[in-house]
Write a protein that holds these residues in place. Sequence first.
Motif, PDB file in Angstrom:
ATOM      1  N   SER A  51       0.832  -1.196   0.000  1.00 50.80           N
ATOM      2  CA  SER A  51       0.000   0.000   0.000  1.00 50.80           C
ATOM      3  C   SER A  51       0.872   1.254   0.000  1.00 50.80           C
ATOM      4  O   SER A  51       2.094   1.176   0.086  1.00 50.80           O
ATOM      5  CB  SER A  51      -0.913  -0.012   1.228  1.00 50.80           C
ATOM      6  OG  SER A  51      -0.142  -0.003   2.412  1.00 50.80           O
ATOM      7  N   ILE A  52       0.220   2.388  -0.073  1.00 53.42           N
ATOM      8  CA  ILE A  52       0.945   3.659  -0.065  1.00 53.42           C
ATOM      9  C   ILE A  52       1.567   3.869   1.309  1.00 53.42           C
ATOM     10  O   ILE A  52       0.877   3.857   2.330  1.00 53.42           O
ATOM     11  CB  ILE A  52       0.000   4.823  -0.411  1.00 53.42           C
ATOM     12  CG1 ILE A  52      -0.614   4.599  -1.798  1.00 53.42           C
ATOM     13  CG2 ILE A  52       0.746   6.151  -0.376  1.00 53.42           C
ATOM     14  CD1 ILE A  52      -1.638   5.643  -2.190  1.00 53.42           C
ATOM     15  N   TYR A  56       7.014   6.135  -0.582  1.00 56.07           N
ATOM     16  CA  TYR A  56       6.291   5.993  -1.837  1.00 56.07           C
ATOM     17  C   TYR A  56       5.040   6.862  -1.812  1.00 56.07           C
ATOM     18  O   TYR A  56       4.369   6.980  -0.788  1.00 56.07           O
ATOM     19  CB  TYR A  56       5.921   4.523  -2.058  1.00 56.07           C
ATOM     20  CG  TYR A  56       7.093   3.579  -1.895  1.00 56.07           C
ATOM     21  CD1 TYR A  56       8.138   3.574  -2.804  1.00 56.07           C
ATOM     22  CD2 TYR A  56       7.166   2.704  -0.808  1.00 56.07           C
ATOM     23  CE1 TYR A  56       9.221   2.725  -2.651  1.00 56.07           C
ATOM     24  CE2 TYR A  56       8.237   1.846  -0.644  1.00 56.07           C
ATOM     25  CZ  TYR A  56       9.261   1.864  -1.572  1.00 56.07           C
ATOM     26  OH  TYR A  56      10.329   1.020  -1.406  1.00 56.07           O
ATOM     27  N   GLU A  57       4.696   7.435  -2.957  1.00 57.29           N
ATOM     28  CA  GLU A  57       3.548   8.320  -3.060  1.00 57.29           C
ATOM     29  C   GLU A  57       2.380   7.645  -3.758  1.00 57.29           C
ATOM     30  O   GLU A  57       1.334   8.257  -3.947  1.00 57.29           O
ATOM     31  CB  GLU A  57       3.939   9.600  -3.812  1.00 57.29           C
ATOM     32  CG  GLU A  57       5.012  10.411  -3.089  1.00 57.29           C
ATOM     33  CD  GLU A  57       5.409  11.657  -3.850  1.00 57.29           C
ATOM     34  OE1 GLU A  57       4.942  11.808  -5.001  1.00 57.29           O
ATOM     35  OE2 GLU A  57       6.167  12.466  -3.306  1.00 57.29           O
ATOM     36  N   THR A  58       2.548   6.397  -4.159  1.00 56.86           N
ATOM     37  CA  THR A  58       1.482   5.650  -4.805  1.00 56.86           C
ATOM     38  C   THR A  58       1.708   4.171  -4.541  1.00 56.86           C
ATOM     39  O   THR A  58       2.683   3.785  -3.900  1.00 56.86           O
ATOM     40  CB  THR A  58       1.473   5.917  -6.320  1.00 56.86           C
ATOM     41  OG1 THR A  58       0.379   5.208  -6.905  1.00 56.86           O
ATOM     42  CG2 THR A  58       2.775   5.461  -6.959  1.00 56.86           C
ATOM     43  N   TYR A  59       0.790   3.361  -4.998  1.00 53.93           N
ATOM     44  CA  TYR A  59       0.980   1.926  -4.874  1.00 53.93           C
ATOM     45  C   TYR A  59       2.152   1.498  -5.761  1.00 53.93           C
ATOM     46  O   TYR A  59       2.339   2.024  -6.861  1.00 53.93           O
ATOM     47  CB  TYR A  59      -0.289   1.182  -5.298  1.00 53.93           C
ATOM     48  CG  TYR A  59      -1.428   1.351  -4.326  1.00 53.93           C
ATOM     49  CD1 TYR A  59      -1.537   0.533  -3.210  1.00 53.93           C
ATOM     50  CD2 TYR A  59      -2.393   2.328  -4.516  1.00 53.93           C
ATOM     51  CE1 TYR A  59      -2.587   0.688  -2.301  1.00 53.93           C
ATOM     52  CE2 TYR A  59      -3.442   2.493  -3.623  1.00 53.93           C
ATOM     53  CZ  TYR A  59      -3.533   1.668  -2.521  1.00 53.93           C
ATOM     54  OH  TYR A  59      -4.563   1.835  -1.631  1.00 53.93           O
ATOM     55  N   ILE A  60       2.913   0.544  -5.271  1.00 54.31           N
ATOM     56  CA  ILE A  60       4.096   0.112  -6.003  1.00 54.31           C
ATOM     57  C   ILE A  60       4.066  -1.398  -6.160  1.00 54.31           C
ATOM     58  O   ILE A  60       3.358  -2.106  -5.450  1.00 54.31           O
ATOM     59  CB  ILE A  60       5.397   0.514  -5.275  1.00 54.31           C
ATOM     60  CG1 ILE A  60       5.443  -0.107  -3.880  1.00 54.31           C
ATOM     61  CG2 ILE A  60       5.557   2.016  -5.215  1.00 54.31           C
ATOM     62  CD1 ILE A  60       6.772   0.045  -3.178  1.00 54.31           C
ATOM     63  N   THR A  61       4.848  -1.892  -7.115  1.00 59.81           N
ATOM     64  CA  THR A  61       4.985  -3.325  -7.294  1.00 59.81           C
ATOM     65  C   THR A  61       5.908  -3.888  -6.209  1.00 59.81           C
ATOM     66  O   THR A  61       6.707  -3.167  -5.604  1.00 59.81           O
ATOM     67  CB  THR A  61       5.558  -3.651  -8.672  1.00 59.81           C
ATOM     68  OG1 THR A  61       6.873  -3.088  -8.782  1.00 59.81           O
ATOM     69  CG2 THR A  61       4.672  -3.090  -9.779  1.00 59.81           C
ATOM     70  N   TYR A  65       9.467  -2.608  -4.061  1.00 62.97           N
ATOM     71  CA  TYR A  65       9.592  -2.596  -2.597  1.00 62.97           C
ATOM     72  C   TYR A  65      10.850  -3.315  -2.136  1.00 62.97           C
ATOM     73  O   TYR A  65      11.561  -2.830  -1.248  1.00 62.97           O
ATOM     74  CB  TYR A  65       8.358  -3.225  -1.939  1.00 62.97           C
ATOM     75  CG  TYR A  65       8.525  -3.284  -0.440  1.00 62.97           C
ATOM     76  CD1 TYR A  65       8.281  -2.165   0.344  1.00 62.97           C
ATOM     77  CD2 TYR A  65       9.001  -4.444   0.186  1.00 62.97           C
ATOM     78  CE1 TYR A  65       8.490  -2.192   1.718  1.00 62.97           C
ATOM     79  CE2 TYR A  65       9.211  -4.474   1.553  1.00 62.97           C
ATOM     80  CZ  TYR A  65       8.954  -3.354   2.314  1.00 62.97           C
ATOM     81  OH  TYR A  65       9.186  -3.378   3.667  1.00 62.97           O
ATOM     82  N   TYR A 226      14.603   7.493  -3.006  1.00 63.92           N
ATOM     83  CA  TYR A 226      13.491   8.359  -3.398  1.00 63.92           C
ATOM     84  C   TYR A 226      13.697   9.791  -2.914  1.00 63.92           C
ATOM     85  O   TYR A 226      12.739  10.531  -2.699  1.00 63.92           O
ATOM     86  CB  TYR A 226      12.173   7.783  -2.896  1.00 63.92           C
ATOM     87  CG  TYR A 226      11.772   6.545  -3.673  1.00 63.92           C
ATOM     88  CD1 TYR A 226      10.950   6.639  -4.795  1.00 63.92           C
ATOM     89  CD2 TYR A 226      12.267   5.296  -3.314  1.00 63.92           C
ATOM     90  CE1 TYR A 226      10.610   5.515  -5.521  1.00 63.92           C
ATOM     91  CE2 TYR A 226      11.932   4.170  -4.046  1.00 63.92           C
ATOM     92  CZ  TYR A 226      11.110   4.281  -5.148  1.00 63.92           C
ATOM     93  OH  TYR A 226      10.776   3.159  -5.881  1.00 63.92           O
TER      94      TYR A 226
END
Length: 266
Positions: A51-52, A56-61, A65, A226
Amino acid sequence: MSAALIALRGIIAREILRFVHQRSRFLGALVRPLIWLLVFAAGFRAALGVSIMPPYETYITYELYILPGLVGMIQLFNGMQSSLSMVYDREMGSMRVLLTSPLPRWWLLVCKLLAGTVVSILQVYAFLLIARAFGIETPGWGLLAVLPALIASGMMLGALGLLLSSAIKQLENFAGVMNFVVFPLFFCSSALYPLWKMRESSVILYQICAVNPFTHAVELIRFALYLEFNAAALGWTLLAAAVFLGFAVLGYDPARGLMKRKAAEA
């Protein structure tokens, strides 16, 4: 000062030459994280959604991660490889010759630590470039911003390797170290799963992961990739590095550690 710098340059050059000539070591350092990235991550992608969460600013794969965790894996295993080389050099006699130089013993250990960190950073950037070739990308400037984090985490994990090398007497004992030190450090961390998922499954396991210094090294790398600064992770990583290095220096002190034991055995 000039003698200390000459020693530093010589030890770093020796480690880099050893690394260049040992192609299997370079390939082994890359194959392990690449298998996790390209094989295991593909299987976990559908089962584990991330999840966010910062940074991270959005959902990621799942691949994105675990990328910082695999970077930490490279540095962890490189630290253990440096530990193995220290034990080997000690048995062959070259380490004893080095430690009898007129330079302070702690400086020689710091030089060895810096040399191992340089080698680990070379391995990390090779891995990150290969990951980008497979479409697993982080912000471009993150590759530069992560360098200080790699230095801090490499120093911490390398210092742990130095500490272990002061206690390991024979090469045959290295396999036990891998089982009882390396794997718990890696799996009981945030390298493969977010800490909040650990908390959902077990509060005790979450607390173990939260105090694991490898977790803080991974999070330091994750935020740096990031372009974000994690002060808490940096503080705990540097503190762990100082503690490990301090005990390693004591371990190589002829009045307390390695040399005293060797004299007693003789």
